[in-house]
Scaffold this active site. Structure first.
Site, PDB file in Angstrom:
ATOM      1  CB  SER A 115      15.123  48.020 145.346  1.00 23.18           C
ATOM      2  OG  SER A 115      13.548  47.703 145.090  1.00 23.18           O
ATOM      3  CE1 TYR A 139      12.911  53.011 145.951  1.00 23.49           C
ATOM      4  CE2 TYR A 139      12.315  50.939 144.927  1.00 23.49           C
ATOM      5  CZ  TYR A 139      13.033  51.648 145.932  1.00 23.49           C
ATOM      6  OH  TYR A 139      13.447  50.975 146.950  1.00 23.49           O
ATOM      7  CE  LYS A 143      16.736  52.382 146.757  1.00 22.86           C
ATOM      8  NZ  LYS A 143      17.752  52.635 147.672  1.00 22.86           N
TER       9      LYS A 143
HETATM   10  N1  UFG Z   1      -1.050  45.340 147.859  1.00 22.18           N
HETATM   11  C1  UFG Z   1      -2.627  45.357 147.989  1.00 22.18           C
HETATM   12  N2  UFG Z   1      -2.980  46.369 148.926  1.00 22.18           N
HETATM   13  C2  UFG Z   1      -2.362  47.160 149.497  1.00 22.18           C
HETATM   14  C3  UFG Z   1      -0.717  47.161 149.384  1.00 22.18           C
HETATM   15  C4  UFG Z   1      -0.392  46.179 148.609  1.00 22.18           C
HETATM   16  O1  UFG Z   1      -3.194  44.615 147.541  1.00 22.18           O
HETATM   17  O2  UFG Z   1      -2.995  47.883 150.343  1.00 22.18           O
HETATM   18  C5  UFG Z   1      -0.570  44.078 147.251  1.00 22.18           C
HETATM   19  C6  UFG Z   1       0.144  44.642 146.005  1.00 22.18           C
HETATM   20  O3  UFG Z   1      -0.683  45.043 144.882  1.00 22.18           O
HETATM   21  C7  UFG Z   1       1.245  43.678 145.618  1.00 22.18           C
HETATM   22  C8  UFG Z   1       1.452  43.307 147.004  1.00 22.18           C
HETATM   23  O4  UFG Z   1       0.728  43.669 147.939  1.00 22.18           O
HETATM   24  O5  UFG Z   1       0.806  42.812 144.821  1.00 22.18           O
HETATM   25  C9  UFG Z   1       2.765  43.766 147.814  1.00 22.18           C
HETATM   26  O6  UFG Z   1       2.673  45.366 147.748  1.00 22.18           O
HETATM   27  P1  UFG Z   1       3.826  46.270 148.673  1.00 22.18           P
HETATM   28  O7  UFG Z   1       3.180  47.386 148.185  1.00 22.18           O
HETATM   29  O8  UFG Z   1       3.739  45.701 150.136  1.00 22.18           O
HETATM   30  O9  UFG Z   1       5.237  45.872 148.056  1.00 22.18           O
HETATM   31  P2  UFG Z   1       5.717  46.110 146.455  1.00 22.18           P
HETATM   32  O10 UFG Z   1       5.690  44.474 146.022  1.00 22.18           O
HETATM   33  O11 UFG Z   1       4.751  46.739 145.533  1.00 22.18           O
HETATM   34  O12 UFG Z   1       6.928  47.063 146.778  1.00 22.18           O
HETATM   35  C10 UFG Z   1       8.175  46.210 147.086  1.00 22.18           C
HETATM   36  C11 UFG Z   1       9.014  47.346 147.677  1.00 22.18           C
HETATM   37  C12 UFG Z   1       9.370  48.350 146.955  1.00 22.18           C
HETATM   38  C13 UFG Z   1       9.944  47.988 145.624  1.00 22.18           C
HETATM   39  C14 UFG Z   1       8.852  46.787 145.024  1.00 22.18           C
HETATM   40  C15 UFG Z   1       9.624  45.957 143.728  1.00 22.18           C
HETATM   41  O13 UFG Z   1       8.287  47.649 148.870  1.00 22.18           O
HETATM   42  O14 UFG Z   1      10.161  49.092 147.486  1.00 22.18           O
HETATM   43  O15 UFG Z   1       8.667  45.752 146.024  1.00 22.18           O
HETATM   44  O16 UFG Z   1      10.682  45.663 144.126  1.00 22.18           O
HETATM   45  F1  UFG Z   1      10.026  48.926 144.604  1.00 22.18           F
END
Ligand code: UFG
Length: 329
Positions: A115, A139, A143
Site C-alpha cells: 500500500s 496498517y 505492510k
Molecule cells: N473522504 C471523505 N469522506 C468519506 C471518506 C473519505 O471526505 O466519507 C476523503 C478522505 O478524507 C480522503 C479521501 O476522501 O481525503 C480518500 O479517502 P479514502 O478513505 O477513500 O482513502 P484513503 O486515501 O484514506 O485510503 C487509501 C487506502 C488505504 C491506504 C491509504 C493510504 O484505501 O488502504 O490510502 O495510502 F492506507
C-alpha cells in the site's frame, strides 16, 4: 497453478478473474473474514487461515504451485490505530507464516499486495519508490514490515517477490459481477455513490481547508481492473528472473475529493448530498504516485483509471450489488 491468498476480497476477485482469463489454474485460500465466496469468478476455493501452517504445508506440498499472490489483509486505517495487535497479527505475523511455508516448499515467486500507506506523510510529489517509508499508522507499518521481511527473504532464501504499493483502489468489474463491499465501507467513491443514490443521508466531506486548489484532499485513484492486470505482469516479471522490487500502482494523476463528487454527479445524474466535517486524522493533503517504474519494469499501464470510468463502473456495481442482495441477479 497460482495460489491466491485472500482471493475472495475486492482486489483478489479481480486478480483471480484476470488469472483465469489468461489461462492459469487458480487455487484461492481465504478465511472469508471479509471476502465473499459468491463473488469468486472461478478456480478452486480452500477455506482456511493463512496463519495455519499445517494447511499451507498441505496446499503447497500437494500442488505444483508456480507462484503465490498474497492479498489477505485487514485494511481499515482507523481500526488499525485502535487495535494494532490485530493488524500486526493478521497482516504481519501470518504473512511470515506464509513466507516460511513458501521457502520450505521451494515456491519462489510471490506478489504481495502492499500500500501507499508504507510511505507515510509525503515529503515530495509525485511519490516514487525511493521516497522514505515511514508509515504513520499500524496498517501502513504492518505492510511495511512484510516488505522488509521480503527484502531479507530474497537475499537469504532466494524468495523473489514484487510488492505492489496500491494508491487508491477504486472502480469495479466493467461487467458488473464484482466490486467493492467493505463492511463497514469507509472509502470515498462507494460512499459518495451511495449518498447520490439516496442510500445514505449524505457524504461526510472531511476537510475543506487543505492547501489544495479547492481545499479538499487529492488522491490518486487506480481502477481495480488495472491493479489486477499489474499482478499478472508482476508474476511474468518474476518468472523472467526479475529482481525483488516494489512498484507503485496509481494512475499518476490526482483528483480532489470535490472532483470525485463532481464526477459522481456527472455519471449518476444525481448531486451528492454533502455534510462538511473537520479533517480526518492522518489524511495527507495530497497523494500522487510516480508510476514510471512499473511502466518500465513491468510494462504496465493503467487503462481504465480515468476518473469518470472508475466512477461509472463503481456506480453500475452499486446498483447491481443491491439487485444481487435482493435475489435478482
Ligand atoms: N473522504 C471523505 N469522506 C468519506 C471518506 C473519505 O471526505 O466519507 C476523503 C478522505 O478524507 C480522503 C479521501 O476522501 O481525503 C480518500 O479517502 P479514502 O478513505 O477513500 O482513502 P484513503 O486515501 O484514506 O485510503 C487509501 C487506502 C488505504 C491506504 C491509504 C493510504 O484505501 O488502504 O490510502 O495510502 F492506507
Amino acid at each position: 497453478m497460482i495460489l491466491v491468498v485472500g482471493g475472495c476480497g475486492y482486489v483478489g476477485t479481480h486478480v483471480v478473474k484476470a488469472l483465469l482469463t489468461a489461462g492459469h489454474q487458480v487455487t484461492v485460500l481465504d478465511d472469508l473474514s471479509s471476502g465473499q465466496a459468491e463473488l469468486l469468478p472461478g478456480g478452486e476455493l480452500v477455506l482456511g487461515d493463512m496463519g495455519d501452517r499445517a494447511l499451507l504445508d498441505e496446499l503447497l506440498g500437494s500442488r505444483r504451485v508456480r507462484g503465490v499472490v498474497h492479498l489477505a489483509s485487514l485494511l481499515n486505517v482507523a481500526e488499525s490505530v485502535a487495535d494494532p495487535a490485530r493488524y500486526y497479527r493478521s497482516n504481519t505475523s501470518k504473512s511470515l507464516t506464509l513466507l516460511e511455508a513458501m521457502v520450505a516448499h521451494g515456491v519462489q515467486s510471490l506478489v504481495f499486495s502492499s500500500s501507499a500507506a508504507v510511505y507515510g506523510e509525503p515529503v515530495g510529489l509525485p511519490i516514487g519508490e525511493h521516497h522514505p517509508c515511514r508509515p504513520i499508522n499500524p496498517y501502513g507499518a504492518s505492510k511495511w514490515m512484510v516488505e522488509r521481511m521480503l527484502q531479507d527473504f530474497s537475499s537469504a532464501y532466494g524468495l523473489a517477490s514484487v510488492s505492489l504499493r496500491y494508491f487508491n483502489a477504486a472502480g469495479a468489474d466493467p461487467q458488473g459481477h464484482m466490486g467493492e463491499c467493505h463492511e463497514p465501507e469507509t472509502h470515498l467513491i462507494p460512499l459518495a455513490i451511495q449518498a447520490a443514490l439516496g442510500r445514505r443521508p449524505a457524504l461526510v466531506r472531511y476537510g475543506r481547508d487543505y492547501a489544495t486548489e479547492d481545499g479538499t484532499c487529492i488522491r490518486d485513484f487506480v481502477h481495480v481492473e488495472d491493479l489486477a492486470a499489474a499482478h499478472l505482469k508482476a508474476l511474468d516479471y518474476l518468472w523472467r528472473g526479475g529482481e525483488s522490487a516494489a512498484f507503485n500502482l496509481g494512475s499518476g494523476r490526482g483528483y480532489s475529493v470535490q472532483e470525485v463528487l463532481d464526477s459522481v454527479r456527472r455519471v449518476t445524474g444525481c448531486a451528492v448530498p454533502v455534510r462538511d466535517a473537520p479533517r480526518r486524522e492522518g489524511d495527507p493533503a495530497r497523494l500522487e504516485a510516480d508510476i514510471g517504474l512499473a511502466q518500465r519494469e513491468l510494462g504496465w499501464l493503467p487503462r481504465r483509471s480515468e476518473l469518470d470510468t472508475i466512477v461509472r463502473d463503481a456506480w453500475r456495481w452499486e446498483i447491481r450489488r443491491r439487485e444481487v442482495r435482493q435475489g435478482r441477479p
